[in-house]
Design a protein around this motif. Structure first.
Motif, short mmCIF file in Angstrom:
data_model
loop_
_atom_site.label_atom_id
_atom_site.label_comp_id
_atom_site.label_asym_id
_atom_site.label_seq_id
_atom_site.Cartn_x
_atom_site.Cartn_y
_atom_site.Cartn_z
N ASP A 1 0.78 -1.15 -0.06
CA ASP A 1 0.01 -0.01 0.05
C ASP A 1 0.84 1.32 0.00
N GLU A 2 2.15 1.30 0.37
CA GLU A 2 3.00 2.38 0.70
C GLU A 2 3.80 2.45 -0.58
N GLY A 3 3.51 1.73 -1.46
CA GLY A 3 4.27 1.75 -2.73
C GLY A 3 5.54 0.84 -3.20
N ALA A 4 5.65 -0.05 -1.94
CA ALA A 4 6.83 -1.04 -2.25
C ALA A 4 6.51 -1.98 -3.24
N THR A 5 7.62 -2.75 -3.81
CA THR A 5 7.33 -3.64 -4.76
C THR A 5 7.75 -5.13 -4.10
N LEU A 6 6.86 -6.20 -4.43
CA LEU A 6 7.02 -7.58 -3.89
C LEU A 6 7.94 -8.21 -4.97
N ILE A 7 9.08 -8.63 -4.40
CA ILE A 7 10.01 -9.50 -5.47
C ILE A 7 10.08 -10.97 -5.12
N ALA A 8 9.64 -11.26 -3.88
CA ALA A 8 9.41 -12.92 -3.67
C ALA A 8 8.75 -13.06 -2.44
N VAL B 1 8.83 -10.88 6.70
CA VAL B 1 8.87 -9.93 5.60
C VAL B 1 9.94 -9.02 5.77
N LEU B 2 10.90 -9.03 4.82
CA LEU B 2 12.08 -8.32 4.71
C LEU B 2 11.91 -7.24 3.69
N CYS B 3 12.10 -5.79 4.29
CA CYS B 3 12.07 -4.68 3.54
C CYS B 3 13.52 -4.13 3.24
N LEU B 4 13.72 -4.14 1.85
CA LEU B 4 15.10 -3.63 1.61
C LEU B 4 15.10 -2.17 1.26
N LEU B 5 15.97 -1.58 2.00
CA LEU B 5 16.09 -0.06 1.74
C LEU B 5 17.25 0.24 1.23
N ARG B 6 17.32 1.49 0.54
CA ARG B 6 18.61 1.83 -0.12
C ARG B 6 19.48 2.63 0.90
N ALA B 7 20.84 2.27 0.89
CA ALA B 7 21.68 2.87 1.93
C ALA B 7 22.32 3.97 1.27
N VAL C 1 9.95 -10.74 0.46
CA VAL C 1 10.78 -9.66 0.35
C VAL C 1 10.28 -8.35 -0.45
N LEU C 2 10.37 -7.20 0.05
CA LEU C 2 10.01 -6.11 -0.67
C LEU C 2 10.90 -5.16 -0.90
N THR C 3 11.13 -4.68 -2.16
CA THR C 3 12.09 -3.43 -2.30
C THR C 3 11.16 -2.15 -2.63
N ASN C 4 12.26 -1.23 -2.96
CA ASN C 4 11.56 0.14 -3.22
C ASN C 4 10.97 0.49 -1.93
N VAL C 5 11.49 0.39 -0.66
CA VAL C 5 11.03 0.72 0.70
C VAL C 5 11.87 1.84 1.03
N GLU C 6 11.35 3.01 1.32
CA GLU C 6 12.10 4.16 2.18
C GLU C 6 12.11 4.18 3.48
N SER C 7 12.81 4.96 4.25
CA SER C 7 12.93 4.94 5.53
C SER C 7 11.88 5.61 6.44
#
Length: 74
Positions: free
Chosen positions: A27-34, A68-74, A49-55
């Motif tokens: 709902d917040e705009g993350a992308t489901l990759i697995a 549920v793992l959220c991947l954030l860009r560092a 696993v979700l990507t495109n998650v912002e802090s």
């Protein structure tokens, strides 16, 4: 493939929390990759696993244990 296999849940509320965590991220705009698959009869939820998650997103700040793992860009 083995890592994407659903893991057993102890109780129905744990399954609901995992599903809610995944839905919140989407709902917040993350992308489901697995993962993200749910089987309510056997109370299982595939590790997700979700990507495109912002802090600033609530899904990135969840502190309860869910698969549920959220991947954030560092």
């Amino acid at each position: 493939p083995a890592a994407r296999r659903p893991v057993p849940q102890i109780d129905a509320p744990a399954l609901a929390r995992a599903h809610a965590a995944c839905e919140l991220g989407l709902d917040e705009g993350a992308t489901l990759i697995a993962g993200g698959e749910e089987d309510g009869e056997r109370r299982t939820f595939a590790p997700t696993v979700l990507t495109n998650v912002e802090s600033y997103m609530e899904s990135a700040r969840r502190q309860e244990p869910v698969p549920v793992l959220c991947l954030l860009r560092a």
